[in-house]
Design a protein around this motif. Structure first.
Motif, PDB file in Angstrom:
ATOM      1  N   ILE A 161      21.607   2.750 -45.337  1.00 25.80           N
ATOM      2  CA  ILE A 161      21.186   2.980 -43.955  1.00 25.80           C
ATOM      3  C   ILE A 161      21.439   4.448 -43.658  1.00 25.80           C
ATOM      4  N   VAL A 162      20.420   5.132 -43.166  1.00 26.70           N
ATOM      5  CA  VAL A 162      20.609   6.541 -42.809  1.00 26.70           C
ATOM      6  C   VAL A 162      20.458   6.664 -41.302  1.00 26.70           C
ATOM      7  N   THR A 163      21.382   7.379 -40.662  1.00 29.82           N
ATOM      8  CA  THR A 163      21.269   7.568 -39.217  1.00 29.82           C
ATOM      9  C   THR A 163      21.353   9.049 -38.888  1.00 29.82           C
ATOM     10  N   VAL A 164      20.681   9.405 -37.791  1.00 34.30           N
ATOM     11  CA  VAL A 164      20.750  10.779 -37.297  1.00 34.30           C
ATOM     12  C   VAL A 164      21.003  10.732 -35.798  1.00 34.30           C
ATOM     13  N   GLY A 165      21.516  11.824 -35.241  1.00 30.31           N
ATOM     14  CA  GLY A 165      21.852  11.780 -33.832  1.00 30.31           C
ATOM     15  C   GLY A 165      21.710  13.114 -33.124  1.00 30.31           C
ATOM     16  N   ASP A 174      21.876  20.142 -38.530  1.00 33.57           N
ATOM     17  CA  ASP A 174      20.878  20.809 -37.713  1.00 33.57           C
ATOM     18  C   ASP A 174      21.557  21.306 -36.445  1.00 33.57           C
ATOM     19  N   SER A 175      21.130  22.452 -35.984  1.00 35.25           N
ATOM     20  CA  SER A 175      21.763  22.972 -34.789  1.00 35.25           C
ATOM     21  C   SER A 175      21.149  22.381 -33.546  1.00 35.25           C
ATOM     22  N   SER A 176      20.045  21.627 -33.684  1.00 36.85           N
ATOM     23  CA  SER A 176      19.469  20.992 -32.507  1.00 36.85           C
ATOM     24  C   SER A 176      19.501  19.489 -32.750  1.00 36.85           C
ATOM     25  N   THR A 177      18.880  18.760 -31.857  1.00 32.82           N
ATOM     26  CA  THR A 177      18.929  17.305 -31.962  1.00 32.82           C
ATOM     27  C   THR A 177      17.968  16.811 -33.031  1.00 32.82           C
ATOM     28  N   LEU A 178      18.433  15.896 -33.858  1.00 35.06           N
ATOM     29  CA  LEU A 178      17.539  15.247 -34.818  1.00 35.06           C
ATOM     30  C   LEU A 178      16.939  14.030 -34.137  1.00 35.06           C
ATOM     31  N   HIS A 179      15.634  13.955 -34.111  1.00 39.87           N
ATOM     32  CA  HIS A 179      15.005  12.878 -33.366  1.00 39.87           C
ATOM     33  C   HIS A 179      14.673  11.667 -34.207  1.00 39.87           C
ATOM     34  N   SER A 180      14.308  11.886 -35.457  1.00 36.98           N
ATOM     35  CA  SER A 180      13.864  10.742 -36.232  1.00 36.98           C
ATOM     36  C   SER A 180      14.037  11.031 -37.715  1.00 36.98           C
ATOM     37  N   VAL A 181      14.091   9.959 -38.486  1.00 36.87           N
ATOM     38  CA  VAL A 181      14.304  10.123 -39.922  1.00 36.87           C
ATOM     39  C   VAL A 181      13.480   9.076 -40.661  1.00 36.87           C
ATOM     40  N   THR A 182      13.039   9.433 -41.862  1.00 35.76           N
ATOM     41  CA  THR A 182      12.317   8.462 -42.669  1.00 35.76           C
ATOM     42  C   THR A 182      12.607   8.751 -44.143  1.00 35.76           C
ATOM     43  N   PHE A 183      12.457   7.751 -44.976  1.00 36.29           N
ATOM     44  CA  PHE A 183      12.635   7.961 -46.412  1.00 36.29           C
ATOM     45  C   PHE A 183      11.349   8.505 -47.002  1.00 36.29           C
ATOM     46  N   LEU A 184      11.488   9.528 -47.862  1.00 34.60           N
ATOM     47  CA  LEU A 184      10.318   9.991 -48.598  1.00 34.60           C
ATOM     48  C   LEU A 184      10.233   9.231 -49.909  1.00 34.60           C
ATOM     49  N   ARG A 185      11.160   9.577 -50.788  1.00 36.99           N
ATOM     50  CA  ARG A 185      11.384   8.708 -51.931  1.00 36.99           C
ATOM     51  C   ARG A 185      12.873   8.533 -51.902  1.00 36.99           C
ATOM     52  N   THR A 186      13.398   7.380 -52.203  1.00 33.94           N
ATOM     53  CA  THR A 186      14.855   7.403 -52.362  1.00 33.94           C
ATOM     54  C   THR A 186      15.139   8.355 -53.513  1.00 33.94           C
ATOM     55  N   PRO A 187      16.089   9.198 -53.478  1.00 34.58           N
ATOM     56  CA  PRO A 187      17.068   9.419 -52.416  1.00 34.58           C
ATOM     57  C   PRO A 187      16.731  10.563 -51.469  1.00 34.58           C
ATOM     58  N   GLU A 188      15.463  10.812 -51.217  1.00 32.70           N
ATOM     59  CA  GLU A 188      15.129  11.901 -50.305  1.00 32.70           C
ATOM     60  C   GLU A 188      14.814  11.364 -48.925  1.00 32.70           C
ATOM     61  N   ILE A 189      15.283  12.084 -47.929  1.00 33.51           N
ATOM     62  CA  ILE A 189      14.891  11.706 -46.573  1.00 33.51           C
ATOM     63  C   ILE A 189      14.270  12.902 -45.879  1.00 33.51           C
ATOM     64  N   LEU A 190      13.556  12.621 -44.810  1.00 30.93           N
ATOM     65  CA  LEU A 190      12.919  13.679 -44.046  1.00 30.93           C
ATOM     66  C   LEU A 190      13.304  13.502 -42.589  1.00 30.93           C
ATOM     67  N   THR A 191      13.749  14.595 -41.959  1.00 26.46           N
ATOM     68  CA  THR A 191      14.132  14.501 -40.551  1.00 26.46           C
ATOM     69  C   THR A 191      13.270  15.456 -39.724  1.00 26.46           C
ATOM     70  N   VAL A 192      13.108  15.096 -38.450  1.00 24.92           N
ATOM     71  CA  VAL A 192      12.436  16.008 -37.526  1.00 24.92           C
ATOM     72  C   VAL A 192      13.391  16.307 -36.390  1.00 24.92           C
ATOM     73  N   ASN A 193      13.291  17.516 -35.861  1.00 26.83           N
ATOM     74  CA  ASN A 193      14.267  17.908 -34.843  1.00 26.83           C
ATOM     75  C   ASN A 193      13.579  18.482 -33.608  1.00 26.83           C
ATOM     76  N   SER A 194      14.398  18.916 -32.655  1.00 23.44           N
ATOM     77  CA  SER A 194      13.835  19.340 -31.386  1.00 23.44           C
ATOM     78  C   SER A 194      13.465  20.811 -31.371  1.00 23.44           C
ATOM     79  N   SER A 225      20.048  23.079 -29.650  1.00 27.32           N
ATOM     80  CA  SER A 225      19.577  22.292 -28.508  1.00 27.32           C
ATOM     81  C   SER A 225      19.564  23.125 -27.257  1.00 27.32           C
ATOM     82  N   ALA A 226      20.642  23.902 -27.050  1.00 23.90           N
ATOM     83  CA  ALA A 226      20.723  24.731 -25.846  1.00 23.90           C
ATOM     84  C   ALA A 226      19.533  25.665 -25.781  1.00 23.90           C
ATOM     85  N   LEU A 227      19.212  26.237 -26.936  1.00 20.69           N
ATOM     86  CA  LEU A 227      18.087  27.168 -26.952  1.00 20.69           C
ATOM     87  C   LEU A 227      16.790  26.438 -26.640  1.00 20.69           C
TER      88      LEU A 227
END
Lengths: 380, 610
Positions: free
Chosen positions: A144-148, A171-191, B439-441
């Protein structure tokens, strides 16, 4: 697009997910889970759309989804995934990750496992401890992978008390979502509009690849991977734009499609018909993108050295055809040339559609107007 | 079956709004409300009226659905106290639907004489429904005509004007007791021949009146001839059909309320009643029915006010009797769309509709979840809606980013830039405190808040000075056009660019970038020392990178920096040490600059190719 049933459920729905079918099963989807948000008491609920043999004249009530069971959930349900047939993992706004277990014999849900301090700003040891909402969760049994919002990535394993791996300050900003690419790789998107690929085989806390749009750093809210082609990824952004990326090539998206008028909350490729894509948004609409194009029959006559040999050439040209179709219609789609058919599925504009899920011919979505919509005839 | 109840209970607010079932009412009616607002203003006349009637029916069906569900819950309730509570809620909803239905008939449908009575009959039939259960009871029994409630059933069918069904019942009686077959047949004929306006009928009102007069006289004759004297039941039925008040009042129990009495009375004494004459009958019916024994309930007063076409009184009484603004807000809004409320303005500026909608929406904002519905209601209050929304929306607690995004979207769609800034500022501050500089930025970029962007950049630079490296490189390296938001941010981006260029060994470019950073004055003064120190390795390179011009400028900057330094008086050991380091640095720089200047002059002075 007929027969979409709506039911008001007295709670704002943040996530809806179909229960996965056993592999090789011929049934259609029957059960889905929902999570609520913004209530004083939030619930994770299981619903069944049951079996309607005959639709009578007032077909409206026959199609209603019924509540099977629910359980109290602390904090908003920020994300929800089925871990397997019986277990559901949820991400909470209190930073807690919970695994719920469904008992089919007496139709109840219970808490199976919980990681209460999965996401936090200041650590549990420090005096100014504050938790951070966990924004995304993805499962691939047993991981299980979680981001916050704390920019942290956690890798849990079911039945392990502690996290197997944690990447602090990924990540210095918020991670919004995560998905598996291939195990063991994941991909995250941020703000700040970046896609980051992380490889768990590598030590260190650096992403193996970063992709982003040049231009405005529009936050990305959702991501989904093409079910068959693991390098094709779709993301949705705060400005409602849908982007298709090829993670093997370059750092730029392959196509940008102007879509909704407000944040796109979820994007899903259809698991068995990946030429179909679904998006839902804060502007209250749910769109079905149909990129299936008719591939013209290539001539089976393949002239080789002046002699046309139909039998031999058939197999060769077949191979050529096969090679052609492997290229995803999403990547080769030129919005100006090939037409993508876009249909809006909800009968009228409502408040934000927060979540959707598709499985086979069934689609379920939940809105801020406290309604759940279900249809069993997606491709009619 | 839903019991019809003439009482309205006042229930405390804390139970109402948060009930699970009532939430469905709020949500569904919100959708209907929005649909109503968007009805094309161009539509007039019949099509508009039919649309408005449809909206009204939608509202009513939502109320009924709620009622049904609550009734189920009341039945299934485990403890009697909550069961009672639910039951009283059901009766309140039932009363609301009753009032709404009447308002629909009188104000929205605006049925003319003739049709008016048909609508009123439907209204009564909908709300006094013991008939169906009684009918099922009696018909289900072995021998219907011997059933104890047989005659009650026939009477109540007559009272409700359901003469066909009454005739069917009578035929059973005729079959069962041949002795009274004859008079049953006569009665049946009377029932069959009663003239009534049917929807598709093209008769005029006068024709109908004439026919009805004939029929009425025929009934009179039967009464005079004592045709039905042998059967007291049939005799009283005849009297009822003649509209005899005494006979009607005898059936008080079956009628169960005064408005049933009113409608029955009208049916059998004045079926072509005109709307404006209704209130005479209404008042007298109420008085007759109550007979001085009891005083009118709040519901009675509301219905009476409706019959008198006093809309304001209706709304006022409803506001007093009901504890939640839902009913009056939606009903008033609908009536306003029917252009029935235009002429009245309340003293404090906004009209009644707006006042009620504001009250309702404010109530929604008090709920942790239903505030999203309130937003749309404020949108359609032209005078005070926007201001109210601005005040309310800033006070919504934001515990997750996703909720904040939704609130921000609402503000941005309505161009509430002040609120956007203040919310983003709060979120950005929270982020900075939690050390989430990225985030702040992104929050300050969203709010286009240059001041905050400067603050964040300062933090980054400070961290760099302290630690010698940047945190959150992923953010700074990929700023894009957001760099332009504030000078400090631009500097940060350019500085990283300098690092990149240096790393790629593009020294000449790096050098000119560094110089431009200083001379263009976007670098904060505190950072100049660091910049000059960064220039050192470039000055020390084998090849000459800075030209003479550039070296002069660098020296200028250094002088600028050192001349401004205040002369220190008393200082402790630490400060002395710092000063030592500073002086050493400055000396090194001076040396390097001088050497570079020398080499640059020589190189520029020499001929090419030598």
């Amino acid at each position: 697009m007929e027969e979409i049933y709506a039911k008001f459920v007295s709670q704002k729905i943040s996530k809806t997910r179909w229960r996965p079918l056993p592999p090789g099963s011929l049934q259609t989807a029957e059960t889905f889970a929902t999570g609520s948000w913004d209530n004083e008491e939030n619930y994770v609920s299981l619903w069944s759309i049951g079996d309607f043999g005959n639709l009578d004249s007032d077909g409206g009530f026959e199609g209603d989804h019924q509540l099977l069971c629910d359980i109290r959930h602390h904090g908003d349900v920020m994300d929800l995934q089925f871990f397997d047939q019986e277990r559901i993992v949820t991400a909470s706004s209190t930073g807690c990750v919970t695994v719920f277990l469904h008992h089919p014999n007496n139709q109840t849900l219970s808490v199976n496992q919980q990681w209460t301090t999965a996401h936090y700003h200041a650590g549990p040891g420090s005096p100014s401890y504050s938790s951070a909402p966990c924004t995304g969760v993805v499962c691939n049994n047993p991981e299980i992978v979680t981001v916050g919002e704390d920019g942290r990535i956690n890798l849990f394993r079911a039945d392990h008390k502690e996290a197997v791996r944690t990447i602090d300050n990924a990540d210095s900003s918020t991670l919004h979502s995560v998905t598996f690419l291939r195990t063991p790789e994941i991909l995250t998107v941020n703000s700040i509009g970046q896609l980051k690929i992380w490889d768990f085989r590598q030590q260190g806390n650096e992403p193996s690849q970063i992709l982003s749009l040049t231009g405005d750093r529009v936050p990305l809210h959702c991501v989904d991977r093409h079910p068959n082609q693991q390098h094709v990824v779709a993301t949705g952004g705060q400005d409602g734009m849908l982007s298709i990326w090829d993670v093997r090539q370059g750092t730029m998206p392959v196509s940008l499609l102007k879509a909704h008028e407000a944040e796109m909350w979820e994007v899903h490729f259809h698991p068995s018909n990946p030429d179909h894509l679904f998006t839902c948004s804060e502007d209250g609409s749910l769109w079905h993108w149909d990129a299936s194009t008719d591939v013209p029959e290539k001539s089976s006559l393949f002239h080789q050295g002046g002699r046309s040999s139909t039998f031999l050439s058939h197999s060769i040209s077949n191979q050529a055809n096969v090679h052609q179709s492997v290229i995803s219609s999403w990547l080769s789609t030129d919005p100006a040339k090939d037409r993508i058919e876009i249909t809006s599925l909800l009968p009228s504009r409502s408040l934000s559609v927060n979540s959707l899920d598709v499985l086979g011919p069934c689609l379920v979505c939940g809105t801020d107007a406290e309604a759940i919509y279900v249809t069993r005839h997606l491709f009619s | 079956m839903v019991p019809s109840c003439p009482f309205i209970y006042i229930i405390r607010k804390d139970v109402d709004v948060y009930s699970q079932i009532l939430r469905k009412l709020f949500n569904e009616s919100h959708g209907i409300f929005l649909g109503l607002q968007r009805i094309d203003e161009e539509l007039t006349g019949k099509s508009r009226k039919s649309q408005l009637v449809r909206v009204s029916k939608n509202y009513r069906s939502v109320i009924r659905a709620c009622m049904e569900e609550m009734h189920q819950v009341a039945i299934a309730a485990k403890d009697p106290a909550s069961g009672r509570q639910f039951s009283s809620q059901v009766s309140i909803l039932s009363a609301m639907e009753l009032i709404w239905n009447l308002c629909e008939i009188l104000f929205i449908e605006v049925a003319p004489a003739g049709h008016l009575l048909l609508h009123l009959l439907d209204w009564v039939r909908l709300h006094v429904c013991e008939v169906d259960s009684l009918s099922a009871d009696v018909l289900g029994s072995e021998n219907p005509s011997n059933h104890g409630s047989f005659w009650n059933l026939v009477t109540i069918l007559v009272l409700q004007g359901r003469l066909d069904e009454a005739r069917q019942m009578l035929s059973k009686e005729a079959d069962a007791s041949p002795a009274s077959a004859g008079i049953c047949r006569i009665m049946g004929d009377l029932m069959r021949t009663m003239p009534i306006l049917s929807p598709g009928n093209t008769q005029t009102l006068t024709e109908l009146e004439l026919k009805w007069q004939h029929w009425h006289e025929e009934c009179e004759r039967y009464l005079q001839d004592s045709t039905f004297a042998t059967n007291p039941h049939l005799e009283s039925l005849l009297k009822i059909m003649l509209g005899d008040e005494a006979a009607l009042l005898e059936q008080k129990e079956l009628l169960s309320n005064w408005y049933h009495f009113l409608v029955t009375r009208l049916l059998y004494s004045n079926p072509t009643v005109k709307p404006i004459d209704l209130h005479y009958y209404a008042q007298s019916s109420l008085d007759l029915f109550l007979g001085g024994e009891s005083s009118p309930e709040p519901l009675d007063n509301i219905l009476l006010a409706a019959f008198e076409f006093d809309i304001h009184q209706v709304i006022k009484e409803c506001s007093i009797a009901l504890s939640n603004w839902w009913f009056v807000a939606h009903l008033t809004d609908l009536l306003d769309h029917c252009k029935l409320l235009q002429s009245h303005n309340l003293y404090f500026g906004s009209n009644m509709r707006e006042f009620l909608l504001l009250e309702y929406a404010s109530g929604l904002f008090a709920h942790p979840s239903l505030w999203q519905l309130g937003v749309d209601y404020f949108d359609y209050c032209p005078k005070l809606g926007r201001v109210s929304l601005e005040l309310h929306i800033e006070r919504i607690p934001l515990n997750t980013e996703q909720k904040a995004l939704k609130v921000l979207r609402i503000c941005e769609q309505r161009q509430m830039t002040e609120q956007v800034r203040s919310i983003c500022k709060i979120l950005a501050m929270k982020a900075v405190r939690n050390n989430r500089l990225g985030s702040a930025l992104s929050w300050s970029i969203r709010a286009k808040d240059a001041a905050f962007a400067t603050l964040v950049s300062d933090r980054f630079l400070r961290d760099y000075c302290e630690r010698g490296c940047f945190s959150d490189l992923d953010l700074i390296d990929n700023l894009g056009p957001a760099m332009m938001l504030s000078d400090r941010l631009t500097f940060l981006g350019k500085y990283r660019e300098f690092h990149h260029m240096y790393g790629e060994k593009r020294f000449a470019d790096a050098a000119s970038l560094l110089l431009s950073l200083m001379t263009s004055r976007i670098a904060p003064r505190s950072f100049w020392m660091t910049l000059l120190t960064d220039a050192l390795p470039l000055l020390e390179q084998k090849q000459v990178i800075f030209s003479a011009e550039q070296t002069y400028e660098l020296m200028q900057c250094l002088e600028d920096l050192t001349s401004r330094r205040p002369v220190r008086g008393e200082s402790d050991i630490q400060q002395l040490q710092d000063e030592d380091i500073e002086t050493t640095k400055v000396e090194m720089l001076r040396l390097a600059l001088a050497r570079n200047l020398a080499r640059a002059i020589i190189r520029e002075g020499s001929l090419e190719g030598s």
